[in-house]
Design a protein around this motif. Structure first.
Motif, PDB file in Angstrom:
ATOM      1  N   TYR A 142       0.861  -1.190   0.000  1.00 14.69           N
ATOM      2  CA  TYR A 142       0.000   0.000   0.000  1.00 14.69           C
ATOM      3  C   TYR A 142       0.891   1.233   0.000  1.00 14.69           C
ATOM      4  CZ  TYR A 142      -3.124   3.602   1.865  1.00 14.69           C
ATOM      5  OH  TYR A 142      -3.829   4.764   2.052  1.00 14.69           O
ATOM      6  N   ASN A 143       0.674   2.147  -0.942  1.00 16.74           N
ATOM      7  CA  ASN A 143       1.483   3.371  -1.060  1.00 16.74           C
ATOM      8  C   ASN A 143       2.986   3.072  -1.102  1.00 16.74           C
ATOM      9  OD1 ASN A 143      -0.628   5.104  -1.230  1.00 16.74           O
ATOM     10  ND2 ASN A 143      -0.493   5.873   0.855  1.00 16.74           N
ATOM     11  N   ILE A 179      -8.944   1.509  11.666  1.00 20.11           N
ATOM     12  CA  ILE A 179      -9.138   2.406  10.516  1.00 20.11           C
ATOM     13  C   ILE A 179      -8.018   2.201   9.499  1.00 20.11           C
ATOM     14  CG2 ILE A 179      -9.207   4.825   9.785  1.00 20.11           C
ATOM     15  CD1 ILE A 179     -10.495   5.389  12.578  1.00 20.11           C
ATOM     16  N   LEU A 180      -6.769   2.170   9.978  1.00 20.16           N
ATOM     17  CA  LEU A 180      -5.641   1.958   9.074  1.00 20.16           C
ATOM     18  C   LEU A 180      -5.704   0.569   8.446  1.00 20.16           C
ATOM     19  CD1 LEU A 180      -3.083   2.973   7.731  1.00 20.16           C
ATOM     20  CD2 LEU A 180      -1.808   2.304   9.782  1.00 20.16           C
ATOM     21  N   SER A 182      -8.392  -1.148   7.770  1.00 25.28           N
ATOM     22  CA  SER A 182      -9.437  -1.079   6.737  1.00 25.28           C
ATOM     23  C   SER A 182      -8.941  -0.380   5.480  1.00 25.28           C
ATOM     24  CB  SER A 182     -10.664  -0.333   7.270  1.00 25.28           C
ATOM     25  OG  SER A 182     -11.201  -1.018   8.358  1.00 25.28           O
ATOM     26  N   LYS A 183      -8.177   0.693   5.689  1.00 24.31           N
ATOM     27  CA  LYS A 183      -7.642   1.455   4.554  1.00 24.31           C
ATOM     28  C   LYS A 183      -6.656   0.608   3.753  1.00 24.31           C
ATOM     29  CE  LYS A 183      -6.144   6.152   3.721  1.00 24.31           C
ATOM     30  NZ  LYS A 183      -5.753   7.412   4.312  1.00 24.31           N
ATOM     31  N   ILE A 184      -5.756  -0.096   4.461  1.00 26.10           N
ATOM     32  CA  ILE A 184      -4.768  -0.942   3.791  1.00 26.10           C
ATOM     33  C   ILE A 184      -5.471  -2.074   3.042  1.00 26.10           C
ATOM     34  CG2 ILE A 184      -2.900  -2.608   4.175  1.00 26.10           C
ATOM     35  CD1 ILE A 184      -1.957  -0.782   6.499  1.00 26.10           C
ATOM     36  N   GLU A 186      -8.556  -2.149   1.943  1.00 28.36           N
ATOM     37  CA  GLU A 186      -9.407  -1.651   0.856  1.00 28.36           C
ATOM     38  C   GLU A 186      -8.590  -1.125  -0.323  1.00 28.36           C
ATOM     39  OE1 GLU A 186     -12.657   1.908   0.064  1.00 28.36           O
ATOM     40  OE2 GLU A 186     -12.228   1.299   2.122  1.00 28.36           O
ATOM     41  N   LEU A 187      -7.538  -0.342  -0.036  1.00 24.29           N
ATOM     42  CA  LEU A 187      -6.792   0.326  -1.102  1.00 24.29           C
ATOM     43  C   LEU A 187      -5.485  -0.353  -1.486  1.00 24.29           C
ATOM     44  CD1 LEU A 187      -7.318   3.988   0.159  1.00 24.29           C
ATOM     45  CD2 LEU A 187      -8.624   2.761  -1.601  1.00 24.29           C
TER      46      LEU A 187
END
Length: 194
Positions: A142-143, A179-180, A182-184, A186-187
């Motif tokens: 991720y990123n 939250i992090l 979920s972000k990782i 999902e994206l």
């Protein structure tokens, strides 16, 4: 005896044969005894407490002992968290994170090479233990960063301390944030290490 601070949560102790002689302990006796019962163990912890940037009181500490070239012992101390008064693992001081039984832990590899080194290490673990261990792991890119998410279900497993200790050799703990995660998830892109 030499004690070095390797990083905020890891200390290395080199124990020479002469050090054992000073405490009237021969090497075979030392190898068969529980190290925490050795007369110098409290001296080591007191010194680590002095060179640490936070007090060790109520910290959860793991240590491993290695016998090197028939000449000295290497003891590695890892500070893996804080114990509450009831003995529960609640946080790791010095890196500003807290651990709860509901949030997964997120580790970040500083490079793809470190992720590869970790996977190479995993391949050396016996298959039964490895398959159980991998059931707690998820890997993502991720990123342009590589992450390992340690599922919260490992907290009730006997592999928890082992997993944290081994992961910390290759990756840095960064968060216990749902939250992090979920972000990782999902994206980011999932990485299959099998």
């Amino acid at each position: 005896m030499e004690i070095k601070k390797l990083r905020e949560d890891k200390f290395e102790v080199v124990l020479h044969m002469e050090d054992l002689d000073k405490f009237n302990i021969d090497s075979s006796k030392f190898m068969s005894m529980q190290i925490e019962k050795a007369p110098f163990f409290s001296l080591i912890l007191n010194y680590i407490d002095k060179i640490s940037s936070f007090p060790l009181k109520n910290k959860k500490i793991i240590f491993e002992t290695f016998f090197i070239d028939n000449s000295y012992f290497l003891i590695e101390f890892y500070i893996v968290g804080l114990l509450s008064s009831d003995g529960d693992f609640i946080s790791k001081s010095g890196k500003n994170f807290s651990v709860s039984s509901i949030a997964p832990m997120i580790f970040c590899f500083s490079s793809f090479d470190y992720l590869c080194d970790f996977c190479k290490y995993l391949s050396s673990i016996e298959k039964d233990k490895l398959s159980l261990l991998l059931s707690f792991f998820e890997f993502f890119k991720y990123n342009d960063n590589y992450f390992l998410i340690l599922k919260d279900s490992i907290f009730s497993s006997e592999l928890y301390d082992f997993a944290c200790l081994q992961i910390s050799e290759f990756a840095s703990f960064i968060s216990c944030s749902d939250i992090l995660v979920s972000k990782i998830e999902e994206l980011g892109n999932s990485i299959n290490v099998i």
